[in-house]
Scaffold this motif. Structure first.
Motif, PDB file in Angstrom:
ATOM      1  N   ASP A  91       0.801  -1.224   0.000  1.00  0.00           N
ATOM      2  CA  ASP A  91       0.000   0.000   0.000  1.00  0.00           C
ATOM      3  C   ASP A  91       0.835   1.276   0.000  1.00  0.00           C
ATOM      4  OD1 ASP A  91      -2.291   1.552   0.022  1.00  0.00           O
ATOM      5  OD2 ASP A  91      -2.353   1.645   2.219  1.00  0.00           O
ATOM      6  N   GLY A  92       1.594   1.491  -1.058  1.00  0.00           N
ATOM      7  CA  GLY A  92       2.376   2.714  -1.147  1.00  0.00           C
ATOM      8  C   GLY A  92       2.909   2.898  -2.558  1.00  0.00           C
ATOM      9  N   PRO A  93       3.356   4.099  -2.896  1.00  0.00           N
ATOM     10  CA  PRO A  93       3.792   4.373  -4.263  1.00  0.00           C
ATOM     11  C   PRO A  93       5.121   3.733  -4.629  1.00  0.00           C
ATOM     12  CG  PRO A  93       4.167   6.284  -2.865  1.00  0.00           C
ATOM     13  CD  PRO A  93       3.402   5.294  -2.035  1.00  0.00           C
ATOM     14  N   LEU A  94       5.949   3.383  -3.649  1.00  0.00           N
ATOM     15  CA  LEU A  94       7.285   2.865  -3.961  1.00  0.00           C
ATOM     16  C   LEU A  94       7.317   1.351  -4.138  1.00  0.00           C
ATOM     17  CD1 LEU A  94       9.538   5.052  -1.652  1.00  0.00           C
ATOM     18  CD2 LEU A  94       9.003   5.359  -4.072  1.00  0.00           C
ATOM     19  N   HIS A  95       6.300   0.667  -3.636  1.00  0.00           N
ATOM     20  CA  HIS A  95       6.233  -0.793  -3.764  1.00  0.00           C
ATOM     21  C   HIS A  95       4.849  -1.151  -4.289  1.00  0.00           C
ATOM     22  CE1 HIS A  95       9.341  -0.679  -0.305  1.00  0.00           C
ATOM     23  NE2 HIS A  95       9.962  -0.744  -1.473  1.00  0.00           N
ATOM     24  N   ARG A  96       4.786  -1.618  -5.541  1.00  0.00           N
ATOM     25  CA  ARG A  96       3.511  -1.831  -6.200  1.00  0.00           C
ATOM     26  C   ARG A  96       3.273  -3.306  -6.501  1.00  0.00           C
ATOM     27  NH1 ARG A  96       1.676   1.578  -9.875  1.00  0.00           N
ATOM     28  NH2 ARG A  96      -0.123   0.169  -9.825  1.00  0.00           N
ATOM     29  N   VAL A  97       2.003  -3.694  -6.448  1.00  0.00           N
ATOM     30  CA  VAL A  97       1.544  -5.015  -6.883  1.00  0.00           C
ATOM     31  C   VAL A  97       0.442  -4.770  -7.916  1.00  0.00           C
ATOM     32  CG1 VAL A  97       0.295  -7.094  -6.183  1.00  0.00           C
ATOM     33  CG2 VAL A  97       2.126  -6.192  -4.746  1.00  0.00           C
ATOM     34  N   PRO A  98       0.442  -5.489  -9.039  1.00  0.00           N
ATOM     35  CA  PRO A  98      -0.586  -5.247 -10.053  1.00  0.00           C
ATOM     36  C   PRO A  98      -1.996  -5.425  -9.499  1.00  0.00           C
ATOM     37  CG  PRO A  98       1.145  -6.664 -10.930  1.00  0.00           C
ATOM     38  CD  PRO A  98       1.393  -6.541  -9.455  1.00  0.00           C
ATOM     39  N   THR A  99      -2.871  -4.506  -9.841  1.00  0.00           N
ATOM     40  CA  THR A  99      -4.282  -4.607  -9.451  1.00  0.00           C
ATOM     41  C   THR A  99      -4.969  -5.704 -10.263  1.00  0.00           C
ATOM     42  OG1 THR A  99      -4.373  -2.257  -8.912  1.00  0.00           O
ATOM     43  CG2 THR A  99      -6.482  -3.366  -9.332  1.00  0.00           C
ATOM     44  N   ILE A 100      -5.704  -6.575  -9.585  1.00  0.00           N
ATOM     45  CA  ILE A 100      -6.476  -7.612 -10.278  1.00  0.00           C
ATOM     46  C   ILE A 100      -7.787  -6.997 -10.743  1.00  0.00           C
ATOM     47  CG2 ILE A 100      -7.544  -9.885 -10.126  1.00  0.00           C
ATOM     48  CD1 ILE A 100      -4.547 -10.015  -9.792  1.00  0.00           C
ATOM     49  N   HIS A 101      -8.018  -6.973 -12.054  1.00  0.00           N
ATOM     50  CA  HIS A 101      -9.245  -6.390 -12.592  1.00  0.00           C
ATOM     51  C   HIS A 101     -10.400  -7.385 -12.596  1.00  0.00           C
ATOM     52  CE1 HIS A 101      -7.337  -2.705 -13.696  1.00  0.00           C
ATOM     53  NE2 HIS A 101      -6.559  -3.244 -14.616  1.00  0.00           N
ATOM     54  N   GLN A 102     -10.132  -8.612 -12.979  1.00  0.00           N
ATOM     55  CA  GLN A 102     -11.229  -9.575 -13.146  1.00  0.00           C
ATOM     56  C   GLN A 102     -10.717 -11.008 -13.022  1.00  0.00           C
ATOM     57  OE1 GLN A 102     -13.576  -8.928 -16.635  1.00  0.00           O
ATOM     58  NE2 GLN A 102     -14.717 -10.836 -16.459  1.00  0.00           N
ATOM     59  N   HIS A 103     -11.457 -11.809 -12.266  1.00  0.00           N
ATOM     60  CA  HIS A 103     -11.200 -13.245 -12.160  1.00  0.00           C
ATOM     61  C   HIS A 103     -12.138 -13.958 -13.135  1.00  0.00           C
ATOM     62  CE1 HIS A 103     -11.293 -17.093  -9.432  1.00  0.00           C
ATOM     63  NE2 HIS A 103     -10.591 -17.274 -10.529  1.00  0.00           N
ATOM     64  N   ILE A 104     -11.600 -14.906 -13.899  1.00  0.00           N
ATOM     65  CA  ILE A 104     -12.414 -15.678 -14.849  1.00  0.00           C
ATOM     66  C   ILE A 104     -12.364 -17.132 -14.394  1.00  0.00           C
ATOM     67  CG2 ILE A 104     -12.863 -16.116 -17.299  1.00  0.00           C
ATOM     68  CD1 ILE A 104     -10.831 -13.871 -17.898  1.00  0.00           C
ATOM     69  N   PRO A 105     -13.178 -17.510 -13.386  1.00  0.00           N
ATOM     70  CA  PRO A 105     -13.080 -18.844 -12.781  1.00  0.00           C
ATOM     71  C   PRO A 105     -13.224 -19.983 -13.780  1.00  0.00           C
ATOM     72  CG  PRO A 105     -14.495 -17.408 -11.479  1.00  0.00           C
ATOM     73  CD  PRO A 105     -14.226 -16.697 -12.758  1.00  0.00           C
ATOM     74  N   ALA A 106     -14.133 -19.838 -14.756  1.00  0.00           N
ATOM     75  CA  ALA A 106     -14.380 -20.934 -15.695  1.00  0.00           C
ATOM     76  C   ALA A 106     -13.145 -21.261 -16.528  1.00  0.00           C
ATOM     77  CB  ALA A 106     -15.550 -20.584 -16.612  1.00  0.00           C
ATOM     78  N   GLU A 107     -12.228 -20.299 -16.645  1.00  0.00           N
ATOM     79  CA  GLU A 107     -11.038 -20.492 -17.479  1.00  0.00           C
ATOM     80  C   GLU A 107      -9.754 -20.544 -16.667  1.00  0.00           C
ATOM     81  OE1 GLU A 107     -11.510 -21.161 -20.461  1.00  0.00           O
ATOM     82  OE2 GLU A 107     -13.510 -20.401 -20.888  1.00  0.00           O
ATOM     83  N   ASN A 108      -9.859 -20.539 -15.332  1.00  0.00           N
ATOM     84  CA  ASN A 108      -8.670 -20.529 -14.475  1.00  0.00           C
ATOM     85  C   ASN A 108      -7.730 -19.392 -14.874  1.00  0.00           C
ATOM     86  OD1 ASN A 108      -9.613 -22.905 -13.205  1.00  0.00           O
ATOM     87  ND2 ASN A 108      -8.684 -24.149 -14.820  1.00  0.00           N
ATOM     88  N   ALA A 109      -8.301 -18.219 -15.053  1.00  0.00           N
ATOM     89  CA  ALA A 109      -7.537 -17.077 -15.547  1.00  0.00           C
ATOM     90  C   ALA A 109      -7.949 -15.813 -14.816  1.00  0.00           C
ATOM     91  CB  ALA A 109      -7.759 -16.908 -17.055  1.00  0.00           C
TER      92      ALA A 109
END
Length: 327
Positions: free
Chosen positions: A87-105
């Motif tokens: 949770d800060g500007p210097l250490h980032r983790v990509p935001t998850i936009h969408q889970h597609i359970p049927a495709e394991n993606a």
């Protein structure tokens, strides 16, 4: 089930991305393959794309093979947990936009920047330009380890004796003087005498690797959370230091943990980890695991298997020569 060919996997992943609808719909024509990795537990395909509505760069990651659904769900959950913790500007983790359970993606924000691994392998880069991101990586891992620390302490690494014994039996086929066999025998002697040692325990990345650290315009990005989970902190620390040793000390002249890279990592992490007995033991085990897996997935610096083996052998010999009894 017959093995799935790589091209079929890629084609299937493209089709999956094309089926996504709603606010995260993807422009099919913008899809570009990033990686298609074979792993013991299955395959992973990563595609680079753009959202049709906004043009924002994203990645589509899909898992294949046994347990793919669980792996996908786990990675999303841990990614979001670590993102909240950093949770800060210097250490980032990509935001998850969408889970597609049927495709394991899933679809995630793409963080743009070279990996720390690629920067370490680039010629004519100043030492300071290499040391700063290593120090920042130490600080980032310290923040990950601070997310869910537990009061209890994980039991010592003596429980890894059985792994060393199994490895020693396999390595003996290469001869008694095989570096892996020598190191495994040394660990079999050391581990039972280390029952008093403990280590911090809590959330870890699980694949602390320069390949999973991105150099952004401001700060660092951290990716790939398939292996994230609660375990001893030295698991992350030793894994990162061994990989730095493989890249930054190709001739084995500085030892398994090369300076000044280690001291800068320690400054960022906030602790003198390299001389910690548990980290030193865990480093020896990490070297054995690298030989056991017979894979490093580092084609850039190891174009030849013989070259990779020679570097790993040198590090194992040096680790076996570290004969200090811990305690």
């Amino acid at each position: 089930m017959p093995p799935v060919m790589k091209d079929e996997v890629i084609e299937d992943a493209f089709a999956t991305a094309a089926r996504v609808t709603g606010p995260n719909a993807i422009e099919h024509g913008s899809l570009e393959l990033v990686t298609c990795n074979d792993k013991p537990q299955g395959r992973t395909v990563v595609l680079r794309a753009r959202l049709a509505e906004t043009g924002s760069p994203v990645v589509v990651k899909r898992h294949f093979g046994p347990g793919a659904s669980d792996v996908t769900t786990h990675e999303i959950r841990k990614s979001r947990q670590i993102a909240r913790g950093l949770d800060g500007p210097l250490h980032r983790v990509p935001t998850i936009h969408q889970h597609i359970p049927a495709e394991n993606a899933y679809i995630a924000e793409e963080l743009r920047g070279p990996t720390l691994q690629s920067r370490l392998l680039t010629k004519n880069v100043s030492r300071e330009a290499l040391l700063d991101p290593i120090e920042q990586t130490g600080a980032m891992l310290a923040r990950v380890h601070a997310i869910t620390p537990e009061e209890r302490r994980e039991p010592s690494l003596a429980r890894f004796t059985s792994f060393a014994e199994t490895f020693a039996a396999r390595a003996a086929r290469r001869g008694a003087d095989d570096p892996g066999h020598v190191l495994a025998r040394r660990l079999i002697e050391l581990l039972p005498r280390c029952g008093h040692l403990t280590d911090g325990f809590g959330l870890t990345h699980g694949d602390a690797n320069p390949r999973n650290v991105l150099l952004l315009e401001a700060g660092l990005g951290l990716i790939d959370f398939e292996q994230a989970g609660k375990r001893i902190f030295s698991y992350d620390l030793a894994a990162f230091l061994v990989r730095i040793g493989m890249i930054c000390d190709p001739d084995g002249t500085r030892g398994p943990l090369p300076e000044p890279f280690v001291s800068r990592f320690e400054r960022g992490y906030g602790a003198a980890v390299a001389d910690d007995p548990v980290v030193r033991l865990r480093t020896k085990l990490a070297l054995l695991q690298c030989r056991d897996w017979e894979m490093w997935d580092m084609p850039d610096e190891f174009p030849e298997k013989a070259q990779r083996r020679a570097r790993l052998d040198r590090m194992m010999r040096q680790a076996a020569d570290d004969v200090e009894v811990f305690g």
